[in-house]
Write a protein that holds these residues in place. Structure first.
Motif, PDB file in Angstrom:
ATOM      1  N   LYS A 140      21.018-124.197  61.588  1.00  0.00           N
ATOM      2  CA  LYS A 140      20.141-124.389  60.429  1.00  0.00           C
ATOM      3  C   LYS A 140      20.570-123.559  59.224  1.00  0.00           C
ATOM      4  O   LYS A 140      20.430-123.980  58.078  1.00  0.00           O
ATOM      5  CB  LYS A 140      18.699-124.026  60.801  1.00  0.00           C
ATOM      6  CG  LYS A 140      18.161-124.722  62.045  1.00  0.00           C
ATOM      7  CD  LYS A 140      18.071-126.218  61.861  1.00  0.00           C
ATOM      8  CE  LYS A 140      17.483-126.887  63.104  1.00  0.00           C
ATOM      9  NZ  LYS A 140      17.437-128.361  62.969  1.00  0.00           N
ATOM     10  N   ASP A 141      21.077-122.365  59.472  1.00  0.00           N
ATOM     11  CA  ASP A 141      21.453-121.454  58.393  1.00  0.00           C
ATOM     12  C   ASP A 141      22.782-121.896  57.781  1.00  0.00           C
ATOM     13  O   ASP A 141      23.809-121.964  58.480  1.00  0.00           O
ATOM     14  CB  ASP A 141      21.575-120.033  58.942  1.00  0.00           C
ATOM     15  CG  ASP A 141      21.740-118.981  57.840  1.00  0.00           C
ATOM     16  OD1 ASP A 141      22.220-119.342  56.747  1.00  0.00           O
ATOM     17  OD2 ASP A 141      21.398-117.814  58.078  1.00  0.00           O
ATOM     18  N   PRO A 142      22.825-122.154  56.471  1.00  0.00           N
ATOM     19  CA  PRO A 142      24.078-122.585  55.826  1.00  0.00           C
ATOM     20  C   PRO A 142      25.206-121.557  55.934  1.00  0.00           C
ATOM     21  O   PRO A 142      26.372-121.933  56.077  1.00  0.00           O
ATOM     22  CB  PRO A 142      23.675-122.805  54.367  1.00  0.00           C
ATOM     23  CG  PRO A 142      22.210-123.003  54.398  1.00  0.00           C
ATOM     24  CD  PRO A 142      21.702-122.174  55.534  1.00  0.00           C
ATOM     25  N   LEU A 143      24.854-120.264  55.877  1.00  0.00           N
ATOM     26  CA  LEU A 143      25.880-119.222  55.962  1.00  0.00           C
ATOM     27  C   LEU A 143      26.557-119.216  57.332  1.00  0.00           C
ATOM     28  O   LEU A 143      27.786-119.159  57.443  1.00  0.00           O
ATOM     29  CB  LEU A 143      25.269-117.852  55.661  1.00  0.00           C
ATOM     30  CG  LEU A 143      24.835-117.595  54.213  1.00  0.00           C
ATOM     31  CD1 LEU A 143      24.136-116.253  54.112  1.00  0.00           C
ATOM     32  CD2 LEU A 143      26.032-117.633  53.285  1.00  0.00           C
ATOM     33  N   LEU A 144      25.736-119.262  58.389  1.00  0.00           N
ATOM     34  CA  LEU A 144      26.285-119.291  59.738  1.00  0.00           C
ATOM     35  C   LEU A 144      27.061-120.581  59.981  1.00  0.00           C
ATOM     36  O   LEU A 144      28.109-120.582  60.639  1.00  0.00           O
ATOM     37  CB  LEU A 144      25.165-119.143  60.768  1.00  0.00           C
ATOM     38  CG  LEU A 144      24.428-117.802  60.777  1.00  0.00           C
ATOM     39  CD1 LEU A 144      23.304-117.811  61.806  1.00  0.00           C
ATOM     40  CD2 LEU A 144      25.395-116.659  61.063  1.00  0.00           C
ATOM     41  N   SER A 145      26.544-121.668  59.436  1.00  0.00           N
ATOM     42  CA  SER A 145      27.233-122.951  59.584  1.00  0.00           C
ATOM     43  C   SER A 145      28.591-122.916  58.884  1.00  0.00           C
ATOM     44  O   SER A 145      29.580-123.459  59.394  1.00  0.00           O
ATOM     45  CB  SER A 145      26.372-124.080  59.012  1.00  0.00           C
ATOM     46  OG  SER A 145      26.909-125.337  59.329  1.00  0.00           O
ATOM     47  N   SER A 146      28.642-122.257  57.731  1.00  0.00           N
ATOM     48  CA  SER A 146      29.908-122.128  57.002  1.00  0.00           C
ATOM     49  C   SER A 146      30.915-121.302  57.788  1.00  0.00           C
ATOM     50  O   SER A 146      32.107-121.620  57.827  1.00  0.00           O
ATOM     51  CB  SER A 146      29.654-121.482  55.640  1.00  0.00           C
ATOM     52  OG  SER A 146      30.856-121.334  54.917  1.00  0.00           O
ATOM     53  N   MET A 147      30.426-120.242  58.436  1.00  0.00           N
ATOM     54  CA  MET A 147      31.315-119.420  59.260  1.00  0.00           C
ATOM     55  C   MET A 147      31.867-120.214  60.436  1.00  0.00           C
ATOM     56  O   MET A 147      33.060-120.143  60.750  1.00  0.00           O
ATOM     57  CB  MET A 147      30.570-118.185  59.766  1.00  0.00           C
ATOM     58  CG  MET A 147      30.228-117.182  58.679  1.00  0.00           C
ATOM     59  SD  MET A 147      29.327-115.753  59.314  1.00  0.00           S
ATOM     60  CE  MET A 147      30.552-115.037  60.396  1.00  0.00           C
ATOM     61  N   MET A 148      31.007-120.993  61.084  1.00  0.00           N
ATOM     62  CA  MET A 148      31.462-121.817  62.205  1.00  0.00           C
ATOM     63  C   MET A 148      32.445-122.886  61.738  1.00  0.00           C
ATOM     64  O   MET A 148      33.391-123.236  62.463  1.00  0.00           O
ATOM     65  CB  MET A 148      30.258-122.467  62.878  1.00  0.00           C
ATOM     66  CG  MET A 148      29.452-121.522  63.743  1.00  0.00           C
ATOM     67  SD  MET A 148      30.454-120.740  65.039  1.00  0.00           S
ATOM     68  CE  MET A 148      31.047-122.167  65.950  1.00  0.00           C
TER      69      MET A 148
END
Length: 310
Positions: free
Chosen positions: A106-114
């Motif tokens: 859900k978190d865009p930052l974590l999604s960007s890291m993944m």
């Protein structure tokens, strides 16, 4: 017959695997949050958000002029690799398209890291086997070949222009989050291509060469190379001992060398990759080394005798 094409089959399968990981990463972590990317795939994402035509389709369309340029200036072999890699990448991005509808993170930052991790691993696998997925790489090769510019500078300039253009489509916030993905992607790609075993190279300037080499061989368990040098200020002859070690051996190396010579000068630097005995190849036993050395000397003497007789 199979052995002849074994390496080609292996490379082809690894390109498929790498492209699959890349495509899954784009669909699972980039598209759900309407983020972007760099390179031709980044342009494909921007056009997908504007037109609705799939990212894979845009990737193929945008690479058509690149295929032509690669064929004209880089040769057939590069074109074949580029075409195959681009087809696989485009297909995999569209194949895993269903992942964008389930927001895994859900978190865009974590999604960007993944996204950075998965795309970095994917393309790292492709690059490690000498593959090519089209995009900016052939363009950078052409510009470097004819104008002498560095590939990194060329790619950076084009990627900056792509990200600036993306601001008008997805907004500044999404582009800012994308920068995290780009940073992680760069690190992971380099790690996969070069390897995760970090190496160090030490240059040791000492007047006690024999003692230092003995400590390196017997206490650290590494070989070394002696290089003759001259002090720039004193103009006195010196010897430089060069040794490659892994990260866990650095402290031990410094400790034993300083014991052997308290006045030693040590320069330790990173090594991008170390290839050879003790790292990518097994260490050759001493008796084998002596045999190879004797054989080399014999062949050298034979060559000198033949030349002299002529």
């Amino acid at each position: 017959m199979f052995a002849k094409y074994k390496s080609v089959i292996y490379e082809s399968l690894m390109v498929i695997l790498g492209c699959a990981i890349f495509g899954a990463g784009i669909d699972a972590f980039v598209l759900p949050h309407k983020l972007v990317s760099t390179g031709i795939s980044g342009v494909g994402l921007i056009l997908y958000y504007v037109t609705g035509l799939s990212v894979g389709s845009w990737n193929m369309i945008l690479n058509i002029p690149i295929f032509w340029a690669a064929w004209k200036w880089l040769g057939t072999r590069v074109v074949i690799k580029t075409l195959y890699g681009t087809l696989m990448l485009s297909w995999m991005v569209d194949l895993f398209n269903f992942l964008q509808y389930d927001m895994i993170i859900k978190d865009p930052l974590l999604s960007s890291m993944m996204a950075g991790i998965t795309t970095g691993v994917g393309l790292g696998i492709v690059y490690r086997v000498g593959g090519n997925t089209g995009g900016l790489d052939p363009i950078a090769l052409i510009v470097r070949k004819y104008y002498g510019l560095q590939m990194g500078s060329i790619n950076s300039a084009i990627n900056c222009a792509i990200l600036v253009a993306a601001i008008g489509v997805v907004g500044l916030e999404a582009v800012a989050v994308t920068l995290i993905s780009v940073y992680v992607y760069t690190i992971i790609t380099n790690k996969v291509v070069i390897g995760f075993n970090q190496r160090k190279v030490a240059f040791i300037i000492t007047y006690r060469t024999d003692e230092v080499c003995e400590c390196i061989i017997n206490k650290v368990g590494r070989g070394a190379t002696i290089i003759n040098g001259i002090g720039a200020y004193t103009r006195t002859p010196k010897q430089i001992v060069m040794v490659a070690v892994n990260l866990l051996q650095v402290n031990k190396l410094k400790e034993v060398i300083q014991e052997a010579d308290p006045n030693v000068f040590i320069l330790i630097t990173d090594a991008q990759e170390v290839i050879g005995q003790g790292f990518t190849q097994p260490i050759i036993p001493t008796e084998v080394c002596e045999q190879l050395k004797s054989k080399s000397i014999t062949e050298e003497n034979h060559t000198e005798t033949v030349v002299h007789n002529r």
